[in-house]
Design a protein around this motif. Structure first.
Motif, mmCIF file in Angstrom:
data_model
loop_
_atom_site.group_PDB
_atom_site.id
_atom_site.type_symbol
_atom_site.label_atom_id
_atom_site.label_comp_id
_atom_site.label_asym_id
_atom_site.label_seq_id
_atom_site.Cartn_x
_atom_site.Cartn_y
_atom_site.Cartn_z
ATOM 1 N N THR A 25 10.924 5.009 3.897
ATOM 2 C CA THR A 25 10.830 4.568 5.287
ATOM 3 C C THR A 25 9.621 3.669 5.488
ATOM 4 O OG1 THR A 25 11.900 6.580 6.058
ATOM 5 C CG2 THR A 25 10.660 5.347 7.684
ATOM 6 N N ASP B 167 9.721 5.854 14.014
ATOM 7 C CA ASP B 167 10.457 4.655 14.455
ATOM 8 C C ASP B 167 9.650 3.798 15.413
ATOM 9 O OD1 ASP B 167 12.591 5.406 12.917
ATOM 10 O OD2 ASP B 167 13.698 6.360 14.555
ATOM 11 N N SER C 48 8.354 -7.100 7.010
ATOM 12 C CA SER C 48 8.923 -8.054 7.969
ATOM 13 C C SER C 48 9.403 -9.305 7.251
ATOM 14 C CB SER C 48 7.882 -8.415 9.037
ATOM 15 O OG SER C 48 6.691 -8.883 8.418
ATOM 16 N N GLU D 228 1.184 -3.083 15.980
ATOM 17 C CA GLU D 228 2.292 -4.003 16.264
ATOM 18 C C GLU D 228 1.806 -5.428 16.508
ATOM 19 O OE1 GLU D 228 6.272 -3.986 19.101
ATOM 20 O OE2 GLU D 228 5.095 -2.153 18.799
ATOM 21 N N ASN E 209 5.727 -0.136 14.453
ATOM 22 C CA ASN E 209 6.193 -1.391 13.845
ATOM 23 C C ASN E 209 4.990 -2.241 13.458
ATOM 24 O OD1 ASN E 209 9.138 -1.083 14.301
ATOM 25 N ND2 ASN E 209 8.517 -1.071 16.452
ATOM 26 N N LYS F 187 9.225 -0.930 6.275
ATOM 27 C CA LYS F 187 8.630 -1.474 7.493
ATOM 28 C C LYS F 187 8.054 -2.878 7.284
ATOM 29 C CE LYS F 187 7.732 2.818 10.016
ATOM 30 N NZ LYS F 187 8.401 2.469 11.277
#
Length: 686
Positions: free
Chosen positions: A400, A375, A406, A359, A378, A404
């Motif tokens: 999925t 989930d 951005s 992350e 990130n 992810k």
């Protein structure tokens, strides 16, 4: 598409039909027969007896109706005409049938006639109760793919009703039909549902009839249009610009102890060009076992990192993910790259730490399993997604991870497969992807000799294993099941481990299978890699990714039970060092026809592309596609082995319709896709 074409079905039988994917009138109309029965003529019982062993239709009056209990409970109905009599035998029957086939009733029965202990008989014939002089059908009788609770009578009735409700307009313009020499849609469909008596039954059976050609072309065109349209939609999305091939990429190439092969260099060039585009790469990297896909993937990741982005590599199993992690981290971490490890088996604290690295962006490369798509994970700046053995993941799982990204950017995606895909299959099912092929092996790989050996010679094989281990080599012994199955009578991994440990007391025999905890599996694999274990008994968890150069002998138990591509994948675990390698295929005789073909193919060639071609011939496309189909068959009528020429034509027409997007072409595309795919288009797009 006019509403009548996609009108919902009546409530009666709705749920049963839905299980077959039949939800609209057009679904029913395109539910075409799998074969036909000729009920257009009747022969006498005497003629049928003389033709014994053939399917015949006879007509007679019931003279006897009795339930027999020897050798088991069964209904025996005797019918007679002026030339003789015949028994109709029903092992399974309903009370209503006993009443329906009462003495004095006239019956038409159709089946293969056999001469049994009690005379001429038909077992479980198709039959109709009729009145004397009832006319014979003038058309062949269609037999449809069916399901539980759906009789042929119900399907025929529902299809006939749907054919009265739909809009029959032809989605292909007259000029295109003339150019492609295609028959019109409505007469083609009607002929396939109700073929006239005089039709060429051979052309109908092998699907070479012009009516079948029209159906195949329409189906292929719909698929090509959908996939190419999905490709265009992806290209409309923004993607990170991964333009830099900088210090990391250069240093990485310098530290490699080997030169890239010509094929590796070629596909790397293709991938690097894609990563510089402002739209997402969607590329399939395929290559035979051991062709060096991992190094190419690592160099693609280096380009993403050089460009200031993160890369993620997802593998279907922890053993495979761990192999990638050890290899790639060993290359990149000395160059200053932080590689994170993320799998479901991590302890909570370790998982939190790894997730935080991802992350924050501190982890430039993340390697793991399905845990990457949770989930809670990130990414700070995800630029490239690499999916290994992509056919093992579901559509939703791959989507999925791709989602992810951005800042509204879709990451580039590189999918890898060690199952080479035949050209026709790639053109058909992967028309939306760019495909790169590594078609040469690195130098120094030892050839693998393959032998098929009857289970009766098992003791000889154990002696050979012992001799190889004493020479310092290591051995895989692969079993297909973890626990005993009486139905298949297969040797189990646990039993085999115990047997070999007893037979080879001077060797260390390890065991690894899918039900072990990840840490236990890894401990055994580490011991095997370090040559602390000489013989590894395993299930197919070692099918991909395991790389132990000192292992030069593989024994595959009950090889007749494996598919060709799986056998090839397993064999690829040996031959990774300089020593001559051997793969022994233990089989249980007698062998069936398909099993013989598979073992013969394995003996004859080690070329993954040739094996893939033969596998496609034997098993059809399903094995190559995995979860891409999402449970719905993408091709029902076209056969890739025989209809490759139609694939080429459908591809060209799809390209032409999409490249000239004026109103008429756009309407053709929409109408054709609505007719053939309806709401099923989404599963083609990932």
């Amino acid at each position: 598409m006019p509403p009548s074409t996609i009108k919902a079905l009546p409530k009666s039988n709705e749920s049963k039909l839905a299980k077959l994917g039949l939800r609209t009138d057009m679904d029913l109309v395109l539910h075409l027969p799998m074969r036909y029965e000729d009920e257009t003529q009747v022969v006498t019982i005497r003629e049928a007896c003389l033709r014994g062993g053939h399917v015949s239709q006879v007509e007679g009056v019931v003279t006897k109706n009795e339930i027999s209990f020897k050798p088991r409970k069964q209904l025996i109905v005797t019918i007679a005409d002026e030339t003789g009599e015949l028994n109709l035998r029903f092992m399974n029957y309903y009370g209503s049938q006993v009443r329906q086939l009462a003495e004095g009733v006239r019956v038409r029965a159709r089946a293969e006639l056999k001469h049994g202990f009690f005379g001429a008989e038909m077992v479980h014939p198709g039959y109709k109760v009729i009145i004397e002089g009832a006319p014979l059908p003038s058309e062949l009788t269609p037999v449809y793919p069916s399901g539980v609770g759906l009789s042929q009578a119900i399907l025929r009735r529902e299809i006939a009703a749907a054919m009265k409700r739909i809009d029959w307009h032809d989605t292909l313009p007259l000029a295109l039909r003339a150019q492609m020499q295609l028959v019109d849609f409505e007469p083609a469909v009607r002929l396939l549902h109700y073929p006239p008596q005089e039709i060429d039954e051979g052309a109908l059976a092998d699907r070479s009839h012009p009516a079948w050609t029209r159906m195949k072309f329409d189906e292929l065109l719909a698929q090509q249009l959908s996939l190419k349209r999905a490709q265009r939609a992806r290209r409309a999305k923004g993607a990170p610009l991964l333009r830099a091939v900088g210090a990391l990429s250069e240093a990485f190439l310098e530290i490699l102890p080997f030169q890239l092969t010509g094929a590796q260099a070629r596909v790397l060039k293709e991938i690097r060009a894609d990563l510089r585009n402002p739209y997402p790469m969607q590329r399939l990297l395929q290559g035979d076992v051991g062709s060096g896909k991992t190094i190419v993937a690592a160099l693609a990741a280096a380009q993403a990192i050089d460009s200031g982005y993160q890369a993620a590599l997802m593998a279907p199993t922890e053993i495979l993910a761990d192999q990638h992690f050890r290899k790639i981290a060993g290359w990149l971490e000395p160059l200053g790259v932080k590689v994170a490890w993320l799998t479901g088996s991590l302890k909570k604290k370790a998982k939190i730490e790894a997730t935080a690295l991802v992350e924050s962006g501190a982890a430039q490369l993340v390697i793991g399993t399905h845990a990457l798509i949770q989930d809670s994970v990130n990414f700070a700046k995800l630029g490239l997604v690499i999916v290994d053995e992509q056919h093992r993941f579901g559509v939703g799982q791959r989507l999925t991870l791709r989602n992810k990204g951005s800042n509204g950017k879709t990451p580039h995606q590189l999918m890898m497969s060690a199952t080479p895909i035949p050209r026709t299959l790639a053109m058909t099912y992967y028309a939306d992807l760019e495909v790169s092929v590594i078609d040469e092996l690195p130098p120094g790989r030892s050839p693998i000799v393959t032998r098929a050996i009857d289970q009766n010679r098992r003791d000889e094989v154990i002696e050979r294993v012992h001799a190889a281990a004493l020479e310092g080599r290591q051995v895989y012994w692969v079993c297909p099941l973890i626990e005993e199955s009486e139905a298949l009578q297969l040797q189990t991994a646990t039993d085999t481990h115990a047997t070999l440990a007893e037979a080879l007391p001077d060797l260390q025999v390890g065991l690894v299978h899918g039900r072990m905890k990840a840490a236990e599996k890894q401990e055994v694999m580490d011991a095997f890699t370090a040559n602390e274990v000489q013989v590894l008994v395993a299930t197919t968890v070692i099918e991909v990714g395991v790389d132990v150069p000192n292992a030069s002998l593989m024994v595959i138990e009950h090889a007749e039970r494996f598919g060709l591509s799986q056998l090839h994948q397993l064999r690829g675990r040996v031959g990774r060092g300089s020593a001559a390698s051997v793969c022994l295929l233990l089989y249980q005789s007698p062998l069936g026809g398909i099993a013989k073909q598979r073992l013969m193919t394995m003996r004859e060639t080690t070329d993954g592309f040739e094996i893939a071609r033969r596998d496609l011939e034997i098993r059809g496309p399903g094995e190559f596609l995995g979860a891409r189909q999402s449970g719905e068959a993408m091709l029902r009528f076209a056969d890739l082995e025989n209809d490759g020429w139609l694939v080429d034509q459908a591809r060209e027409v799809a390209q032409s319709l999409l490249e000239n997007p004026h109103a008429a072409n756009a309407a053709i595309v929409e109408a054709h896709l609505a007719r053939w795919l309806g709401g099923k288009e989404d599963f083609l797009k990932v």
